[in-house]
Design an enzyme around this catalytic site. Structure first.
Site, mmCIF file in Angstrom:
data_model
loop_
_atom_site.group_PDB
_atom_site.id
_atom_site.type_symbol
_atom_site.label_atom_id
_atom_site.label_comp_id
_atom_site.label_asym_id
_atom_site.label_seq_id
_atom_site.Cartn_x
_atom_site.Cartn_y
_atom_site.Cartn_z
ATOM 1 N N HIS A 364 43.330 36.935 28.669
ATOM 2 C CA HIS A 364 43.116 36.838 30.123
ATOM 3 C C HIS A 364 43.447 35.445 30.618
ATOM 4 O O HIS A 364 43.972 35.281 31.729
ATOM 5 C CB HIS A 364 41.679 37.215 30.479
ATOM 6 C CG HIS A 364 41.485 37.517 31.927
ATOM 7 N ND1 HIS A 364 40.918 36.629 32.811
ATOM 8 C CD2 HIS A 364 41.797 38.622 32.662
ATOM 9 C CE1 HIS A 364 40.871 37.174 34.014
ATOM 10 N NE2 HIS A 364 41.399 38.377 33.957
ATOM 11 N N CYS A 365 43.175 34.437 29.809
ATOM 12 C CA CYS A 365 43.405 33.046 30.207
ATOM 13 C C CYS A 365 44.885 32.694 30.346
ATOM 14 O O CYS A 365 45.230 31.761 31.068
ATOM 15 C CB CYS A 365 42.784 32.090 29.188
ATOM 16 S SG CYS A 365 41.039 32.338 28.860
ATOM 17 N N ILE A 366 45.751 33.416 29.650
ATOM 18 C CA ILE A 366 47.174 33.059 29.664
ATOM 19 C C ILE A 366 47.982 33.959 30.598
ATOM 20 O O ILE A 366 49.213 33.860 30.633
ATOM 21 C CB ILE A 366 47.777 33.095 28.244
ATOM 22 C CG1 ILE A 366 47.782 34.518 27.663
ATOM 23 C CG2 ILE A 366 47.036 32.131 27.318
ATOM 24 C CD1 ILE A 366 48.557 34.648 26.354
#
Length: 374
Positions: A364-366
């Site tokens: 999700h962070c990338i």
């Protein structure tokens, strides 16, 4: 492209706030036109020249590209390498960055009932600036939102409030969840009270109800981003990182969050249904995984034995797939089954994501979704 500048609490701005103009942030499970990513290469974040991490990013991009366009932004010196390695259907664009966390440095997209797309350009200080931030400088990251607005030709609302995309989750029906640990952190917006921050979220994202969880996952180096702990999987439904071991520090955090969620009602007056996702591990950096990383004075240290904030909640909801991190052979299967039951119309794709976690975040962070517009 039209740019609007808004003060810290943007009510009454000259052109009107995004909310006043009819814009709002859709849920991640709503249809997308595209997904934006960045190419990892920073040697003090990613080991061995980021070659292992690049392979994980390729797998994530390939899985998402099954059902939506994927753009991968790359620094010029890695453009040819990325273009050769990424599948042909992934669009590689030159987009300079300091690191690869598009969720946090990329735009928060908004949509309008008339079919227009717009974006929020928050402030960014690398998760705390010189007070606990993860690297310096962050000048290239700070320009990414402006560049994407230029590329897409969409309205950009510049909001001078420090906020990363991983700090918020919305249901698309007026409700937002976040954590006090992050949004009220002194290294982000020390002059904003909780009430003022809520007003910023209402004015900017078109939400009506903010649910505040106290803390994010144990040892999350982003100061407790909600996207590692809890996320909306449908209106009125959330997934929550869960830990059954009372000796684990995550145990108290998860129960604390559960108590808040069970007592809350969303903007439509619904009680929330909470789905528990088991915590992987606990996971720690191995001796060989801590080697091959450049040691720089302004970078977050990555030492052997350090615990990582691993979480299965850190997945991406695509149009036809849910891309989840594979982190722990003993729990990957259980987490996949839970997610498949939550998203019966999508195919759950697992990607070996430990290399992403070693850099401090996960799938999700990338990634950052670009919602579909009429």
């Amino acid at each position: 492209m039209t740019t609007h500048d808004h003060p810290g609490a943007p009510a009454g701005a000259a052109h009107g706030t995004p909310s006043e103009l009819g814009f709002s942030m859709p849920a991640e499970f709503a249809p997308h036109d595209a997904c934006w990513m960045l190419w990892p290469q920073r040697p003090d974040t990613w080991r061995y020249g980021a070659k292992p991490a690049q392979q994980a990013f390729i797998e994530v991009a390939t899985a998402i590209a099954e059902s939506e366009t994927v753009f991968v932004g790359v620094n010029d010196d890695q453009y040819e390498n990325a273009r050769i390695q990424l599948p042909e259907q992934v669009r590689v664009v030159e987009l300079s960055s300091n690191d690869a966390w598009m969720r946090d440095v990329g735009p928060t997209f908004l949509t309008h009932p008339d079919g227009r797309l717009a974006m929020v350009d928050w402030e960014f200080n690398a998760w705390g600036g010189l007070d606990g931030g993860l690297y310096f400088p962050w000048d290239k990251d700070r320009r990414i939102r402006t560049k994407i607005a230029e590329m897409l030709g969409v309205e950009r609302f510049a909001v001078p409030v420090m906020l990363e995309g991983g700090a918020i989750h919305v249901d698309g029906e007026g409700t937002l969840i976040t954590t006090e640990e992050c949004l009220l952190n002194a290294n982000r917006n020390p002059d904003l009270t909780r009430a003022q921050m809520e007003q910023v979220l209402r004015d900017t994202l078109g939400v009506e109800k903010v649910i505040w969880l106290p803390r994010g996952c144990h040892l999350d180096e982003t100061d407790g981003h909600v996207d590692n702990l809890c996320c909306f999987v449908a209106p009125g439904e959330v997934a929550l990182t869960w830990c059954d071991d009372p000796d684990d520090s995550q145990h108290a955090i998860s129960r604390e969050a559960l108590a808040v969620l069970e007592a809350a009602v969303d903007a439509r007056g619904r009680r929330l249904k909470v789905h528990k996702l088991p915590q992987p591990g606990p996971l720690h950096i191995a001796e060989d995984e801590a080697s091959g990383i450049d040691r720089l004075r302004h970078s977050h240290p990555r030492r052997p034995g350090d615990r990582m904030a691993g979480s299965y909640v850190n997945f991406y909801i695509g149009n036809a797939v849910v891309v989840m991190p594979l982190l722990d052979p003993q729990r990957d299967g259980q987490a996949r089954e839970i997610l498949q039951a939550l998203f019966p119309t999508r195919r759950v794709v697992g990607v070996a994501a430990r290399e992403i976690l070693l850099g401090g975040g996960n799938i999700h962070c990338i990634t950052q979704q670009q919602p579909r517009c009429r």
